[in-house]
Design a protein around this motif. Structure first.
Motif: not given
Length: 319
Positions: A164-173, A223-230, A239-242, A254-259
């Protein structure tokens, strides 16, 4: 001391790489371990370990002997398990190894219920993102995203790996919304570095026809840590592909939204797998663990062909 006990102490020494550590694992003393190894060396007429005041190093002959001993003890254990199967309840030590993020996010929350259901099983859990030789390390089940083909092992698919390609609501605003794929080049991206290969995980985005294409995008943060990436994504770093198991908590809170709708990367052998040694009879403790895991994942809408992410609605779609 009987031969089987000596062989068991020898294998413990191989794994722990010291007489003292092997003694702790086997609930004995270092001198007993040392004498057992010396007796084996005298019987075989070869040196199994090079000894010095600072370290214990296995020889080439020792490695070769250890492989045969492991196979023999595994075959004996399998035979004994088969003979007990009609009246044997699941019990004994169950050694499980998991990729770190999957272990934290998916496996660990299930373990209390499993151990309550099977109180005679003693669980040993290890988390590691690097390749693990589960036969050499005597692991019953390893949970991995992808697998290396090995005729000694069975790889049972638990679920696909949906992204899922994700971003935070704040980033998108705070940033202009991308209206085409080219616009993504002007945005911050969080990259994931695969520990074992040190390569960056590729990024796929859909074209105008909805077909996912490999995109060469600059990673602003890595980062090489998945949880840190999220978490970096949820904190508004870009943006991150998770993979679905990393995106799940953030999307639900709601901390993340999918595009876009979730997609499945066009990579062979991609998915989440339970990997275990191939044997004539699967020990009861392993069989009930696998059955429990499959049932628990099905309750979370994950099967060998499907994940919950396939039904997650995208926040916005682009032309």
């Amino acid at each position: 001391m009987d031969k089987l006990r000596s062989l068991t102490l020898f294998l413990a020494t191989c794994e722990e790489q010291s007489f003292a550590a092997a003694a702790r694992v086997c609930n004995t003393d270092p001198s007993t371990i040392s004498k057992a190894v010396s007796r084996l060396e005298a019987e075989l007429g070869v040196t199994l370990f090079q000894r010095s005041t600072r370290q214990l190093k296995i020889t080439a002959a020792g490695r070769h002997y250890a492989q045969t001993v492991r196979s023999s003890i595994l075959a004996l254990s399998s035979c004994e398990d088969e003979l007990r199967q009609l009246n044997d309840a699941p019990r004994g030590r169950l050694r499980v190894n998991s990729a770190v993020c999957y272990g934290h996010l998916y496996l660990r929350p299930l373990l209390k219920a499993f151990c309550q259901r099977y109180p005679e099983i003693t669980l040993e859990l290890s988390l590691d993102d690097m390749h693990v030789d589960i036969i050499e390390q005597d692991i019953d089940v390893a949970l991995r995203t992808g697998f290396v083909k090995d005729s000694r092992l069975v790889a049972r698919c638990l679920s696909p790996m949906d992204f899922v390609v994700c971003a935070s609501p704040d980033y998108l605003k705070q940033h202009d919304m991308p209206v085409s794929l080219d616009d993504f080049n002007g945005h911050s991206w969080i990259g994931f570095k695969i520990k074992e290969t040190q390569q960056l995980q590729p990024i796929f985005l859909p074209d105008a026809d909805g077909v996912y294409q490999l995109c060469e995008l600059h990673r602003t943060h890595i980062t090489d840590d998945g949880e840190a990436m999220a978490q970096l994504c949820a904190d508004g770093f870009g943006f991150a592909q998770l993979p679905h198991f990393l995106a799940k908590a953030g999307l639900k809170s709601g901390a993340l939204v999918s595009l876009y709708p979730a997609f499945r990367a066009p990579m062979p052998d991609s998915g989440v797998f339970a990997i275990y040694p191939k044997r004539a009879y699967l020990p009861a403790r392993v069989r009930v663990f696998l059955d429990f895991l499959v049932t628990a994942l099905e309750a979370q809408q994950e099967t060998p062909t499907h994940t919950w992410a396939q039904h997650w609605p995208p926040h916005v779609q682009f032309d």
